[in-house]
Motif scaffolding. Structure first.
Motif, PDB file in Angstrom:
ATOM      1  N   ASN A   6       0.809  -1.223   0.000  1.00  0.00           N
ATOM      2  CA  ASN A   6       0.000   0.000   0.000  1.00  0.00           C
ATOM      3  C   ASN A   6       0.840   1.269   0.000  1.00  0.00           C
ATOM      4  O   ASN A   6       0.600   2.205   0.759  1.00  0.00           O
ATOM      5  N   SER A 159      -5.510   0.769  -5.456  1.00  0.00           N
ATOM      6  CA  SER A 159      -4.973   0.395  -4.145  1.00  0.00           C
ATOM      7  C   SER A 159      -6.084   0.084  -3.147  1.00  0.00           C
ATOM      8  O   SER A 159      -5.879  -0.666  -2.193  1.00  0.00           O
ATOM      9  N   GLY A 160      -7.273   0.667  -3.382  1.00  0.00           N
ATOM     10  CA  GLY A 160      -8.389   0.408  -2.485  1.00  0.00           C
ATOM     11  C   GLY A 160      -8.927  -1.002  -2.561  1.00  0.00           C
ATOM     12  O   GLY A 160      -9.704  -1.428  -1.693  1.00  0.00           O
TER      13      GLY A 160
END
Length: 256
Positions: A6, A159-160
């Motif tokens: 992340n 990325s979510g």
């Protein structure tokens, strides 16, 4: 690795040197993963060759297929649980200790893990036809290449997806463990379909994350850290490929 997941790319204009370094980094990731896949395939094939025979034994598994004593020990004795869970233990141990390893040691451990995975997957040669294994492998390779390319080139920030996909993996593990005792074909079918979708998403997500990790740390010039990051990236994509392959094999593989 600390800060591996992340990580958002650092702001600012990317230089030609960083772009060149990124290409080299991704080549190392895919190269390491490919060598690991080759080791896994060779290990699985070699072990299956020793464990399966057309010479009649007391362990018949097909019309003209039998298990040798080695095959019976690996796949029908309590040892099979150790073999099945060994790759999972390897992954957790590797992830926990990689910060204390050199990049060269981490690469060696990854290749050892790939051989262990080959041992764990060798049973598929006793259950599925060789042609269907090759066929599903090629389909997986094409799908993986497309998904990874999209994850690398897309401008969309995915990325979510990470937390959602990880929760999905945990759900798959729980459902699979429960189904070991229930033995429901419907649950296995549902798990396989959901598993393909989850690991397809993880392929794109992990590829973008590997790219962003490099961009965020390239300016620091820590080649040892970047070398280990490439190996951990190769491990992530390797696991995505293997899991997608196994779920597709459960869905479309022809059984002996």
């Amino acid at each position: 690795m600390d800060g591996y997941t992340n990580v958002r790319p650092a702001s600012g204009v990317r230089t030609a040197a960083i772009d060149e370094g990124l290409r080299a980094h991704m080549n190392k990731v895919y190269g390491t993963m490919s060598v690991g896949m080759l080791i896994t395939a060779l290990a699985a094939w070699a072990i299956a060759g020793l464990a399966i025979s057309d010479v009649p034994t007391q362990y018949q598994i097909g019309s003209n297929t039998y298990l040798t004593d080695l095959g019976a020990t690996l796949w029908t004795s309590p040892l099979r649980w150790v073999i099945m869970l060994a790759p999972l233990a390897f992954v957790f141990g590797f992830s926990a200790m990689v910060n204390r390893m050199s990049a060269a040691t981490a690469q060696l451990v990854f290749y050892t893990f790939a051989a262990t995975m080959g041992l764990s997957l060798s049973w598929i040669f006793a259950v599925y036809t060789g042609f269907s294994i090759i066929q599903v492998f090629l389909v997986t390779a094409i799908a993986f290449a497309g998904l990874s390319l999209w994850g690398y080139t897309t401008k969309k920030d995915i990325s979510g997806w990470g937390s959602f996909l990880i929760m999905g993996v945990l759900g798959l593990i729980v459902a699979s463990l429960i189904n070991i005792f229930i033995g429901s074909p419907a649950i296995m079918f549902a798990v396989s379909i959901i598993g393909v979708l989850i690991f397809a998403g993880l392929t794109a997500y992990d590829t973008q994350n590997i790219k962003n990790t490099y961009l965020a740390h390239a300016a620091h010039g820590d080649q040892e850290w970047l070398g280990k990051a490439a190996i951990m990236g190769a491990l992530s994509l390797y696991l995505d490929f293997i899991n997608m392959f196994m779920f597709l094999l459960q869905l479309f593989g022809n059984r002996e």
